[in-house]
Structure formats: structure tokens, C-alpha cells
Design an enzyme around this catalytic site. Structure first.
Site, PDB file in Angstrom:
ATOM      1  N   CYS A   5       0.861  -1.192   0.000  1.00  0.00           N
ATOM      2  CA  CYS A   5       0.000   0.000   0.000  1.00  0.00           C
ATOM      3  C   CYS A   5       0.890   1.232   0.000  1.00  0.00           C
ATOM      4  O   CYS A   5       1.675   1.455   0.924  1.00  0.00           O
ATOM      5  CB  CYS A   5      -0.931   0.010   1.200  1.00  0.00           C
ATOM      6  SG  CYS A   5      -1.857   1.563   1.327  1.00  0.00           S
ATOM      7  N   CYS A   8       0.298   3.535   3.058  1.00  0.00           N
ATOM      8  CA  CYS A   8       0.911   2.976   4.272  1.00  0.00           C
ATOM      9  C   CYS A   8       2.417   3.203   4.239  1.00  0.00           C
ATOM     10  O   CYS A   8       3.024   3.530   5.271  1.00  0.00           O
ATOM     11  CB  CYS A   8       0.607   1.484   4.400  1.00  0.00           C
ATOM     12  SG  CYS A   8      -1.060   1.104   4.994  1.00  0.00           S
ATOM     13  N   ASP A  31      -0.641  16.060  -2.752  1.00  0.00           N
ATOM     14  CA  ASP A  31      -0.813  15.069  -3.822  1.00  0.00           C
ATOM     15  C   ASP A  31       0.320  15.255  -4.831  1.00  0.00           C
ATOM     16  O   ASP A  31       0.670  16.392  -5.176  1.00  0.00           O
ATOM     17  CB  ASP A  31      -2.176  15.271  -4.495  1.00  0.00           C
ATOM     18  CG  ASP A  31      -2.584  14.075  -5.342  1.00  0.00           C
ATOM     19  OD1 ASP A  31      -1.810  13.689  -6.251  1.00  0.00           O
ATOM     20  OD2 ASP A  31      -3.672  13.522  -5.106  1.00  0.00           O
ATOM     21  N   HIS A  47      -4.910   1.511   8.096  1.00  0.00           N
ATOM     22  CA  HIS A  47      -5.309   1.160   6.732  1.00  0.00           C
ATOM     23  C   HIS A  47      -6.769   0.704   6.661  1.00  0.00           C
ATOM     24  O   HIS A  47      -7.204  -0.153   7.427  1.00  0.00           O
ATOM     25  CB  HIS A  47      -4.417   0.046   6.179  1.00  0.00           C
ATOM     26  CG  HIS A  47      -4.774  -0.341   4.764  1.00  0.00           C
ATOM     27  ND1 HIS A  47      -4.193   0.265   3.666  1.00  0.00           N
ATOM     28  CD2 HIS A  47      -5.682  -1.221   4.283  1.00  0.00           C
ATOM     29  CE1 HIS A  47      -4.729  -0.244   2.563  1.00  0.00           C
ATOM     30  NE2 HIS A  47      -5.635  -1.152   2.915  1.00  0.00           N
ATOM     31  N   ASN A  87     -13.246   9.508  -3.135  1.00  0.00           N
ATOM     32  CA  ASN A  87     -13.688   8.482  -4.079  1.00  0.00           C
ATOM     33  C   ASN A  87     -13.672   7.098  -3.426  1.00  0.00           C
ATOM     34  O   ASN A  87     -12.727   6.746  -2.720  1.00  0.00           O
ATOM     35  CB  ASN A  87     -12.755   8.464  -5.293  1.00  0.00           C
ATOM     36  CG  ASN A  87     -12.781   9.770  -6.063  1.00  0.00           C
ATOM     37  OD1 ASN A  87     -13.826  10.387  -6.212  1.00  0.00           O
ATOM     38  ND2 ASN A  87     -11.629  10.200  -6.553  1.00  0.00           N
ATOM     39  N   GLY A  93     -13.515   6.588  -9.488  1.00  0.00           N
ATOM     40  CA  GLY A  93     -12.220   7.211  -9.735  1.00  0.00           C
ATOM     41  C   GLY A  93     -11.163   6.884  -8.703  1.00  0.00           C
ATOM     42  O   GLY A  93     -10.079   7.465  -8.731  1.00  0.00           O
ATOM     43  N   THR A  95      -8.114   5.225  -7.258  1.00  0.00           N
ATOM     44  CA  THR A  95      -6.976   4.502  -7.832  1.00  0.00           C
ATOM     45  C   THR A  95      -6.047   3.965  -6.749  1.00  0.00           C
ATOM     46  O   THR A  95      -5.279   3.047  -7.016  1.00  0.00           O
ATOM     47  CB  THR A  95      -6.159   5.417  -8.775  1.00  0.00           C
ATOM     48  OG1 THR A  95      -5.676   6.549  -8.040  1.00  0.00           O
ATOM     49  CG2 THR A  95      -7.002   5.898  -9.944  1.00  0.00           C
ATOM     50  N   HIS A  98      -6.328   2.958  -0.273  1.00  0.00           N
ATOM     51  CA  HIS A  98      -6.196   3.376   1.130  1.00  0.00           C
ATOM     52  C   HIS A  98      -7.025   4.645   1.218  1.00  0.00           C
ATOM     53  O   HIS A  98      -6.732   5.629   0.517  1.00  0.00           O
ATOM     54  CB  HIS A  98      -4.718   3.593   1.481  1.00  0.00           C
ATOM     55  CG  HIS A  98      -4.463   3.991   2.910  1.00  0.00           C
ATOM     56  ND1 HIS A  98      -3.513   3.367   3.704  1.00  0.00           N
ATOM     57  CD2 HIS A  98      -5.022   4.955   3.677  1.00  0.00           C
ATOM     58  CE1 HIS A  98      -3.506   3.935   4.904  1.00  0.00           C
ATOM     59  NE2 HIS A  98      -4.411   4.907   4.906  1.00  0.00           N
ATOM     60  N   HIS A 100      -8.776   8.004   1.444  1.00  0.00           N
ATOM     61  CA  HIS A 100      -8.168   9.335   1.428  1.00  0.00           C
ATOM     62  C   HIS A 100      -9.185  10.368   0.973  1.00  0.00           C
ATOM     63  O   HIS A 100     -10.116  10.053   0.225  1.00  0.00           O
ATOM     64  CB  HIS A 100      -6.941   9.371   0.507  1.00  0.00           C
ATOM     65  CG  HIS A 100      -7.205   8.881  -0.886  1.00  0.00           C
ATOM     66  ND1 HIS A 100      -7.237   7.553  -1.207  1.00  0.00           N
ATOM     67  CD2 HIS A 100      -7.490   9.547  -2.030  1.00  0.00           C
ATOM     68  CE1 HIS A 100      -7.505   7.418  -2.496  1.00  0.00           C
ATOM     69  NE2 HIS A 100      -7.672   8.619  -3.021  1.00  0.00           N
TER      70      HIS A 100
END
Ligand code: AMP
Ligand code: ZN
Length: 137
Positions: A5, A8, A31, A47, A87, A93, A95, A98, A100
Site C-alpha cells: 500500500c 501505508c 498530492d 489502513h 472516491n 475514480g 486509484t 487506502h 483518502h
């Protein structure tokens, strides 16, 4: 910590990220794809793939941190507006699996647009959808 991940790994410090905030429950970092100036992600330390897997209290805490960070983005970068996006699932959407939250600074005519076209559902259809939701609460 989930194997493979990416978020993570960022939380553990194994992958670099430009952090803006962290506490016992969540971290916020820039981002890597700045779709707008000041595109920030808020991520719970524990997680969970998305809202379908997370404890509702942890989800509420994530949004409390989101409010705190979004206000700092507004004060620090001075955009006229902010959108918050989260999302859940590929079709939405998502991707990175985890959980967010995206904070997106917004400007007039910046090209961001969700589809808000009206389906013109009638009252019977609304009632059927509402009943299906109520049965699961
Ligand atoms: P979503 O499409 O909602 O799953 O958003 C995932 C976001 O994670 C995208 O906006 C990516 O640009 C961002 N992202 C993926 N990997 C990283 C990374 N290593 N550091 C920062 N942001 C990342
Ligand atoms: Zn993770």
C-alpha cells in the site's frame, strides 16, 4: 499497515511525501499530481480501503482533520473556494486503495465539473430509491 500500500508506505516514512500535517489518527500531504495549486490528501493512519471498510467513527475523525487542513489551505493559499472529494471504488475514480480525502482549491472557470444534470426522476422512483436505502439503515 497493508503490504504493497503506497499510502501505508508514506505513513511509515518509507516513501517520501511533502507532509503538511500529522496527528495520532491521520496525516496530510501534497498530492504528487497537483491538479490544482494546493491539492492535498488527508489519510487515516490505520489502513482501510475506503468508506465501506472503515469504522464510522474513524471516518468522522478523518473529516474533522479534513476541515482543519482545508481551513489552513484556504487561509494559506487564499483560493476563492475549495472542494472536498472522496472516491470509493474504481467507478468513482479511486486509484489508491487506502482511504483518502482530496482537498482541491477552486477558481472560477477552472474546468472542474461533476455531472449535476437532472435525471428528472419522478416521485415514485424517488420513493423506491429512498425505501431501498432506508431498509439498510
Ligand atoms: P484517487 O484517484 O481518489 O484514488 O486518488 C489517488 C491520488 O493519490 C491521486 O491524485 C494521485 O496523484 C495520488 N498519489 C498516488 N501516489 C502518490 C504518492 N506517492 N504521493 C502523493 N500522492 C500520490
Ligand atoms: Zn494503506
Amino acid at each position: 499497515m497493508a503490504a504493497d500500500c503506497i499510502f501505508c508506505s508514506i505513513i511509515e516514512g518509507n516513501i517520501p511525501a511533502t507532509r503538511v500535517y500529522e496527528d495520532a489518527d491521520a496525516i496530510a500531504f501534497m498530492d504528487r499530481t497537483q491538479t490544482v495549486p494546493g491539492h492535498v490528501l488527508i489519510v487515516p493512519r490505520q489502513h482501510a480501503a475506503n468508506l465501506f471498510e472503515v469504522d464510522p467513527q474513524a471516518y468522522a475523525r478523518l473529516f474533522a482533520v479534513t476541515a482543519q487542513v482545508a481551513r489552513a489551505v484556504k487561509a494559506g493559499l487564499n483560493p476563492p473556494a475549495i472542494s472536498v472529494l472522496q472516491n470509493n471504488g474504481r467507478e468513482a475514480g479511486q486509484t489508491v486503495d487506502h482511504l483518502h480525502v482530496h482537498i482541491l482549491t477552486r477558481e472560477a472557470h477552472d474546468g472542474y465539473r461533476m455531472n449535476w444534470d437532472d435525471l428528472h426522476a419522478n416521485s415514485e422512483q424517488l420513493e423506491r430509491w429512498a425505501a431501498s436505502i432506508r431498509e439498510n439503515l
